[in-house]
Design an enzyme around this catalytic site. Structure first.
Site, short mmCIF file in Angstrom:
data_model
loop_
_atom_site.label_atom_id
_atom_site.label_comp_id
_atom_site.label_asym_id
_atom_site.label_seq_id
_atom_site.Cartn_x
_atom_site.Cartn_y
_atom_site.Cartn_z
N LYS A 1 0.82 -1.21 0.00
CA LYS A 1 0.00 0.00 0.00
C LYS A 1 0.86 1.26 0.00
O LYS A 1 0.46 2.27 -0.57
CB LYS A 1 -0.97 0.00 1.19
CG LYS A 1 -2.12 -0.97 1.00
CD LYS A 1 -3.22 -0.72 2.00
CE LYS A 1 -4.36 -1.72 1.82
NZ LYS A 1 -5.34 -1.64 2.90
N LYS B 1 -5.84 -14.06 -9.19
CA LYS B 1 -7.08 -14.14 -8.42
C LYS B 1 -8.01 -12.99 -8.84
O LYS B 1 -7.54 -11.89 -9.13
CB LYS B 1 -6.70 -14.00 -6.94
CG LYS B 1 -7.79 -14.35 -5.98
CD LYS B 1 -7.28 -14.22 -4.54
CE LYS B 1 -8.32 -13.50 -3.73
NZ LYS B 1 -7.87 -13.07 -2.43
N LYS C 1 -10.80 -7.04 -6.35
CA LYS C 1 -11.60 -5.82 -6.31
C LYS C 1 -10.89 -4.67 -7.01
O LYS C 1 -11.51 -3.72 -7.43
CB LYS C 1 -11.89 -5.45 -4.86
CG LYS C 1 -10.61 -5.29 -4.04
CD LYS C 1 -10.88 -5.11 -2.57
CE LYS C 1 -9.62 -4.80 -1.81
NZ LYS C 1 -9.01 -5.89 -1.11
#
Ligand code: TRP
Length: 333
Positions: free
Chosen positions: A115, A197, A200
């Site tokens: 992040k 995967k 989002k």
């Protein structure tokens, strides 16, 4: 809450744009978990602000997430459903636990490093403190079980470390939580890049089906899913990753086994197959979305669920916090 059942805690950030992968892997299981555990489910809005949010959207998404929990079958009478910021004990315990957490271990957390790279303009203290807040969430309720995906495993490990550290420094105070890891198998991959995967935050939103997608969008996204040139609907994740992913989705949403699905599409082309997968997903999402919308139209009811959840949570949390304050030497009147 029943005395004989173990306590299970889970949270979702209201800003997560949830995909059908999150539904299959997480939300869908909550209904059944309620039978076996005392469940506490939170909308983790305090975690969400570690990256900048639009305030009006954050408010709306928090409400929408609580409605989604209920639409997925969470029973607010059986379980505690609440919003993290409604229970101040989370921030309070986080502060105390900060003094039992080392800067070095937070700097080494994978998600913090990721992040920090993605939000280089805003590497704030909250981003770094994120795992300690999550430890506070879990430890406040003497949680025994935390269902976690791979991405949250490291955070759960830290919560266990902090609990043990505190218990060793004083005396047993926190239950040391255990992870409940989902069974392997139903991992859902990106429609356009089945090596990854379904996420989002994928680069291309057409690779992910979101729980909020309408029927046309779902069918269009599945129509565009990558397959291969063989034109044979067969499960072979190594050589036919795209088709195998679609079979997994079809099986998870249609309630059929992979073998049954293979037989059903034997001799049929990919066009028919992809349309059928799209329909089965859209058919399943429709009632979920309708129920979520129905609940969202009844704000008084949602508010009462959140308020009741927060009060029940607060009671348990206060008890733990008071123990902690006593042990660390906070004068209490
Ligand atoms: N960090 C979790 C996520 O983003 C959400 C979360 C917050 C959580 N508090 C928690 C999950 C406590 C489990 C337990 O997915």
């Amino acid at each position: 809450m029943e005395e004989t059942k173990k306590t299970l805690y889970s949270g979702i950030q209201p800003t997560n744009n949830l995909t059908i992968g999150n539904y299959i892997g997480t939300l869908q299981s909550w209904r059944n978990l309620q039978e076996n555990y005392n469940c506490i489910f939170a909308a983790a809005n305090m975690h969400a602000i570690t990256v900048r949010q639009n305030p009006a959207e954050l408010r709306q998404k928090t409400l929408a997430l609580i409605a989604l929990f209920l639409a997925c079958g969470v029973d607010p009478q059986k379980s505690i459903v609440y919003v993290q910021s409604h229970v101040p004990a989370h921030a309070e315990l986080c502060w105390a636990l900060n003094t039992f957490t080392y800067v070095g271990e937070m700097e080494r957390m994978t998600q913090f490093k990721d992040k920090s790279a993605r939000h280089a303009e805003n590497i704030n203290m909250g981003l770094m403190d994120y795992p300690v807040l999550m430890a506070a969430d879990i430890l406040l309720y003497q949680t025994e079980i935390v269902p976690v995906g791979l991405d949250q495993r490291q955070h759960l490990e830290i919560a266990r470390d902090i609990a043990q550290r505190f218990n060793n420094a004083y005396s047993p105070t926190f239950t040391v939580p255990q992870g409940l890891y989902p069974k392997v198998g139903a991992k859902i991959c990106d429609l356009l890049d089945p090596a990854k995967k379904m996420s989002k935050s994928a680069e291309n939103p057409n690779g992910s089906v979101f729980l909020s997608d309408d029927r046309d969008t779902v069918i269009r996204k599945l129509k565009r899913a990558v397959t291969d040139s063989e034109n044979s609907v067969r499960y072979d994740p190594e050589n036919k990753a795209g088709v195998s992913n679609l079979l997994t989705i079809y099986s998870a949403f249609g309630g059929k086994s992979i073998e049954e699905a293979e037989r059903e599409f034997d001799g049929k082309g990919y066009g028919d197959f992809k349309l059928a997968v799209g329909e089965v997903v859209a058919d399943r999402l429709a009632p979920l979305q309708a129920e979520q919308q129905r609940l969202l139209a009844d704000k008084d009811y949602l508010n009462s669920v959140m308020l009741d959840g927060a009060q029940r949570a607060e009671k348990i949390a206060r008890k733990t916090l008071s123990k902690v304050y006593k042990k660390i030497g906070f004068y209490q009147v």
